[in-house]
Design a protein around this motif. Structure first.
Motif, mmCIF file in Angstrom:
data_model
loop_
_atom_site.group_PDB
_atom_site.id
_atom_site.type_symbol
_atom_site.label_atom_id
_atom_site.label_comp_id
_atom_site.label_asym_id
_atom_site.label_seq_id
_atom_site.Cartn_x
_atom_site.Cartn_y
_atom_site.Cartn_z
ATOM 1 N N ALA A 360 1.604 7.187 4.042
ATOM 2 C CA ALA A 360 1.332 8.242 5.021
ATOM 3 C C ALA A 360 -0.097 8.155 5.544
ATOM 4 N N LEU A 361 -1.040 7.847 4.653
ATOM 5 C CA LEU A 361 -2.446 7.760 5.069
ATOM 6 C C LEU A 361 -2.691 6.592 6.014
ATOM 7 N N THR A 362 -1.956 5.510 5.811
ATOM 8 C CA THR A 362 -2.176 4.296 6.608
ATOM 9 C C THR A 362 -1.206 4.166 7.778
ATOM 10 N N GLY A 363 -0.227 5.062 7.850
ATOM 11 C CA GLY A 363 0.740 4.982 8.931
ATOM 12 C C GLY A 363 1.696 3.825 8.806
ATOM 13 N N THR A 364 1.957 3.377 7.575
ATOM 14 C CA THR A 364 2.872 2.264 7.342
ATOM 15 C C THR A 364 4.200 2.796 6.809
ATOM 16 N N ALA A 365 5.197 1.915 6.765
ATOM 17 C CA ALA A 365 6.532 2.319 6.324
ATOM 18 C C ALA A 365 6.508 2.689 4.847
ATOM 19 N N PRO A 366 7.087 3.830 4.473
ATOM 20 C CA PRO A 366 7.116 4.222 3.063
ATOM 21 C C PRO A 366 8.106 3.373 2.275
ATOM 22 N N PRO A 367 7.890 3.213 0.960
ATOM 23 C CA PRO A 367 8.791 2.384 0.148
ATOM 24 C C PRO A 367 10.138 3.038 -0.120
#
Length: 384
Positions: A360-367
């Motif tokens: 969420a902090l990096t704006g990447t896909a969650p696992p």
């Protein structure tokens, strides 16, 4: 004059969840700082047994989180120093009678569909797994994915590996916000730390931190005791617990509940948990809780009946009414993220929680799907 620093995120809480958030966020390239009003692992983490369990979780979001965490803990065991005492010892869930064993079969069937390895052990073969277990037990289920860490050491090693600024003994007195209401950092009596994101990993104090930020989390403390015996030879090979522990974990009752969880440690003492009761932040000693634990442990392992208990310790688990943690961004306060409310499972769930927070902090896909853990959900009071 308070000191000012510019960071990507400030993490409130130096327990294992906050430490894991710092570790994974730092690995992703973020600049973070950790703040705690006490020492590292000074709250729930330091009062835990170090359980990394899948065996006590039914199929659903928490089990998915636990399965991800077990794989991440295995990776961490190779990356962090051995003094965090990672032990992939496996768990043994014991049934005293055929009726309970049948219920465990049904429970295990649902877990297997989610990826859990669970093998039934008939009563006639239990001595091969646990030679000192009460021979009157009807049977058990073996969960090889269950493991153990020394929780305070795990938190300390995660923080050290994160190599981030850590400010201990500093209570957060204010969540700084912009005129539009977005988070812009935190204030303690000694400093301001400026950042566009604040992670609430404050454990049983998670509700207070949420309120400081103008949000709401119904986190309540649930007290639990653990007994520590004199050092012994390795009389308990696995993490062994009675089947009623599973019901206690999922219960909404505020009254005292106890079910024995017995395990050996590399240093020799046997740890005996676990009780649960909602008594606020009452730190009083409950002799009834300790007596129950001792009696239940001796029922599982009669050889423990004459063993000396050297000490007992207790702490408070951060309980949310639907028994799921709050993880991820809070839509009500831009920049506020939560990583709390894990009750007694925070040590086991810490790496997966941190992976979701970092995504969420990096704006990447969650696992995995973070939706069930939304901090603004209707918590209700229904079982998981």
């Amino acid at each position: 004059m308070p000191k000012r620093h510019s960071l990507d995120a400030v993490i409130i809480g130096a327990g294992v969840v906050g430490a894991a958030c710092a570790y994974y966020a730092a690995r992703s390239g973020l600049s973070v700082a950790v703040v705690d009003r006490g020492p590292v692992a000074g709250g729930t983490t330091g009062a835990g047994e170090g359980n990394l369990l899948v065996s006590d979780k039914e199929a659903g979001p928490e089990l998915d989180l636990a399965l991800l965490s077990t794989s991440l803990w295995r990776e961490l065991s190779g990356a962090l120093p051995p003094d965090m005492e990672y032990e992939p010892k496996g768990g043994l869930v014991v049934a005293p009678d055929e009726t309970t064993l049948k219920a465990l079969r049904t429970f295990a069937e649902g877990q297997r569909a989610a990826g859990v390895v669970a093998t039934e052990i008939p009563g006639s073969e239990l001595a091969d797994h646990e030679p000192h277990l009460n021979p009157a037990m009807a049977g058990a289920f073996h969960y090889p994915q269950d493991a153990q860490v020394q929780p305070a050491q795990a938190a300390a090693r995660l923080l050290a590996a994160a190599a981030c600024a850590t400010h201990l003994g500093e209570e957060v007195t204010e969540i700084l916000r912009t005129p539009a209401g977005a988070v812009r950092g935190i204030r303690t009596p000694r400093r301001e730390l400026l950042a566009p994101a604040v992670v609430n990993a404050a454990g049983t104090w998670g509700g207070r931190i949420a309120a400081l930020a103008g949000s709401h989390l119904p986190v309540l403390p649930r007290r639990g005791f653990v007994l520590v015996t004199e050092p012994l030879p390795r009389v308990v090979r696995h993490k062994v617990y009675a089947a009623d522990y599973i019901a206690d974990v999922a219960s909404d009752s505020a009254s005292l509940q106890s079910s024995a969880v017995v395990e050996g440690t590399p240093a020799g003492p046997v740890l005996i948990g676990a009780t649960r009761e909602r008594v606020g932040f009452d730190r009083g000693l409950s002799l009834e809780a300790l007596r129950r634990l001792a009696a239940q442990a001796a029922t599982l392992f009669p050889c423990l009946a004459d063993v000396d208990v050297l000490r007992a310790y207790h702490g408070f688990r951060p309980y949310l009414p639907d028994h799921l943690p709050a993880i991820g961004p809070d839509p009500r306060v831009p920049g506020l993220h939560h990583a709390c409310g894990h009750e007694g499972a925070g040590i086991g769930l810490a790496p997966a929680t941190a992976a979701l927070v970092t995504a969420a902090l990096t704006g990447t896909a969650p696992p995995l799907d973070p939706t069930p853990f939304r901090p603004d959900r209707d918590f209700g009071g229904t079982p998981r």
